[in-house]
Design a protein around this motif. Structure first.
Motif, mmCIF file in Angstrom:
data_model
loop_
_atom_site.group_PDB
_atom_site.id
_atom_site.type_symbol
_atom_site.label_atom_id
_atom_site.label_comp_id
_atom_site.label_asym_id
_atom_site.label_seq_id
_atom_site.Cartn_x
_atom_site.Cartn_y
_atom_site.Cartn_z
ATOM 1 N N ASP A 332 17.371 -1.255 64.661
ATOM 2 C CA ASP A 332 18.038 -0.210 65.033
ATOM 3 C C ASP A 332 18.129 0.953 63.906
ATOM 4 O OD1 ASP A 332 19.690 -1.682 63.348
ATOM 5 O OD2 ASP A 332 21.270 -1.360 64.658
ATOM 6 N N PRO A 363 19.488 -8.643 62.702
ATOM 7 C CA PRO A 363 20.748 -8.078 63.683
ATOM 8 C C PRO A 363 20.692 -6.536 63.859
ATOM 9 C CG PRO A 363 21.550 -8.677 61.490
ATOM 10 C CD PRO A 363 20.296 -9.078 61.651
ATOM 11 N N LYS A 364 20.758 -6.334 65.140
ATOM 12 C CA LYS A 364 21.361 -4.880 65.220
ATOM 13 C C LYS A 364 22.549 -4.563 64.806
ATOM 14 C CE LYS A 364 17.939 -3.628 68.793
ATOM 15 N NZ LYS A 364 17.559 -2.885 70.004
ATOM 16 N N TRP A 365 23.167 -3.544 64.630
ATOM 17 C CA TRP A 365 24.556 -3.306 64.399
ATOM 18 C C TRP A 365 25.335 -3.505 65.471
ATOM 19 C CZ3 TRP A 365 26.911 -2.373 59.714
ATOM 20 C CH2 TRP A 365 28.205 -1.776 60.109
ATOM 21 N N ASN A 366 26.353 -4.204 65.012
ATOM 22 C CA ASN A 366 27.343 -4.650 65.999
ATOM 23 C C ASN A 366 28.962 -4.405 65.565
ATOM 24 O OD1 ASN A 366 29.254 -6.076 67.814
ATOM 25 N ND2 ASN A 366 28.395 -8.169 67.280
ATOM 26 N N ALA A 368 31.628 -5.022 66.298
ATOM 27 C CA ALA A 368 32.555 -5.917 66.344
ATOM 28 C C ALA A 368 32.664 -6.918 65.087
ATOM 29 C CB ALA A 368 32.564 -6.656 67.670
ATOM 30 N N ASP A 369 31.346 -6.747 64.616
ATOM 31 C CA ASP A 369 31.015 -7.668 63.603
ATOM 32 C C ASP A 369 30.184 -7.053 62.244
ATOM 33 O OD1 ASP A 369 30.355 -10.006 61.882
ATOM 34 O OD2 ASP A 369 28.889 -10.691 63.150
ATOM 35 N N SER A 373 26.298 -7.817 60.556
ATOM 36 C CA SER A 373 25.351 -6.943 61.055
ATOM 37 C C SER A 373 24.372 -6.704 59.817
ATOM 38 C CB SER A 373 26.005 -5.616 61.458
ATOM 39 O OG SER A 373 26.821 -5.651 62.622
#
Ligand SMILES: Cc1cc2nc3c(=O)[nH]c(=O)nc-3n(C[C@H](O)[C@H](O)[C@H](O)COP(=O)(O)O)c2cc1C
Length: 392
Positions: A332, A363-366, A368-369, A373
């Protein structure tokens, strides 16, 4: 997130319309990358479908450099485009990208003499303009890539068979249309076959494909014309890397060669764009004069920072740009840059390994985490560190 947004990147987030109606929502392409995740016969794998779909927010996606024939393959597990099976595999990729709102271009190539695998596939020699071998001590430019050194001695193509090689590019373009691609890019650089013809050191021919600049450019232009004939000029782009002497290519006549070449590109009106890589993009006089001479859209890249690219877009120095390595680890990337989010660092040791690891598991940016990320050394959220991170 707005208060964390780095200032100055806005020009990268204005849409760009290419000839033929393809509109890029941003100026950040995912540049072509050989990643060797296809099936052994060159059919794109399900893993590749996932990889490209994950990155569909790029303004434009480029595939791996994709060989147009068996003899044009130089890397085990590289995806190919010369059979219906290949095209059907690619169709899954383009469908998945389009379903996510993305756009994707197939980069078509023939490695020519940059090859040492032929004896594993068939007992035939690689081909080149002339029988000039890459020296045994030639530096491998990639790590971990499953290839076997040393390079083979190539066979010089017969004059009569050169148009047949151009036909292979045409076939790949036809298959690209069938597979649903938004365009094809002719890979005319990086020391591969077309670049070998353009060079003075690998092209020692005395027929109409060797000698003068006009003759050395003939194969590239025949390829281009055949590919254009498939689906119009607006379906076609071409990549050049003036001065990039990779794979033992000598670039000793840059102004003469490339000014003739751009003049020829201008005569083929309406090409989608010209793709240029320069190691010294920000300061290169050759880049500036090529940009000025070419009557069309220019994608230019040279491992600069996002802010520098944004400034070049704003000044009109280039129309759009892109990243390769930053997209390996940030599916992303456009969203992260825009929001000023931390950037993951790629692990180059898994770039060419043969599975999901280092390919589809970034990972994509999350929100919540945030910790989970970001992969690799953690970056700070401020713009300086963010832009620094891109200069990997
Ligand atoms: C792993 C890897 C594979 C690459 N493979 C290709 C390729 O197949 N075709 C191509 O035109 N360029 C290829 N490149 C060059 C990139 O497209 C790009 O020009 C270069 O990496 C600079 O961009 P960056 O600084 O954002 O990584 C590759 C680069 C990397 C890192």
């Amino acid at each position: 997130m707005n208060d964390m947004k780095p200032m100055g990147l806005e020009p990268l987030y204005t849409p760009l319309q290419l000839p033929g109606g393809l509109t890029l929502p941003n100026r950040i392409a995912m540049l072509p990358m050989t990643r060797v995740r296809a099936e052994i016969d060159g059919t794109p794998s399900d893993l590749m479908v996932e990889f490209f779909a994950q990155r569909a927010s790029a303004g434009l996606l480029f595939t791996d450099s994709t060989p147009v024939s068996a003899v044009g393959r130089g890397f085990l597990n590289a995806p190919a485009m010369f059979t219906t099976e290949h095209a059907l595999g690619w169709r899954k990729v383009t469908d998945a990208v389009h379903a996510k709102g993305g756009r994707i271009i197939l980069q078509i190539n023939h490695v020519g003499r940059v090859n040492n695998l032929q004896f594993l596939q068939r007992n035939i020699a690689p081909v080149a303009p002339s029988a000039v071998r890459i020296p045994r001590n030639s530096r491998m430019i990639t790590i971990n890539i499953p290839r076997i050194t040393p390079y083979e001695m190539p066979r010089a193509l017969e004059t009569e068979e050169i148009p047949l090689v151009a036909d292979e590019f045409e076939r790949a373009a036809r298959l690209a249309v069938f597979a649903g691609f938004d365009g094809v890019e002719v890979h005319a650089d990086s020391g591969y076959l077309i670049h070998q013809f353009l060079s003075t050191n690998v092209n020692q021919r005395t027929d109409r494909y060797g000698g003068s600049v006009q003759n050395r450019a003939r194969f590239a232009l025949e390829v281009l014309d055949k590919v254009i004939a498939v689906n119009g000029p607006e379906y076609v782009s071409i990549k050049l890397t003036p001065g990039f002497q990779v794979h033992n290519i000598e670039e000793d006549d840059i102004p003469e060669k490339y000014s003739y070449f751009i003049d020829q590109l201008n005569q083929r009106k309406g090409l989608s764009f010209l793709h240029l890589y320069f190691g010294d993009l920000a300061s290169s006089e050759v880049f500036r004069s090529m940009r000025q001479q070419f009557n069309g859209r220019v994608l230019a890249e040279g491992s600069l920072k996002a802010l520098q690219y944004a400034q070049m877009v704003a000044s009109g120095a280039l129309d759009f740009t892109g990243f390769a390595r930053a997209f390996i680890s940030n599916p992303d990337l456009p969203e992260r840059l825009r929001a000023g989010l931390p950037i993951s660092q790629p692990d180059m040791n898994t770039t060419y390994s043969l599975g999901a690891e280092g390919y589809t598991d970034y990972p994509k940016w999350n929100a919540a985490d945030p910790e989970g990320s970001v992969v690799g050394p953690k970056q700070h959220d401020d713009a300086d560190a963010l832009l620094q991170a891109l200069n990997i």
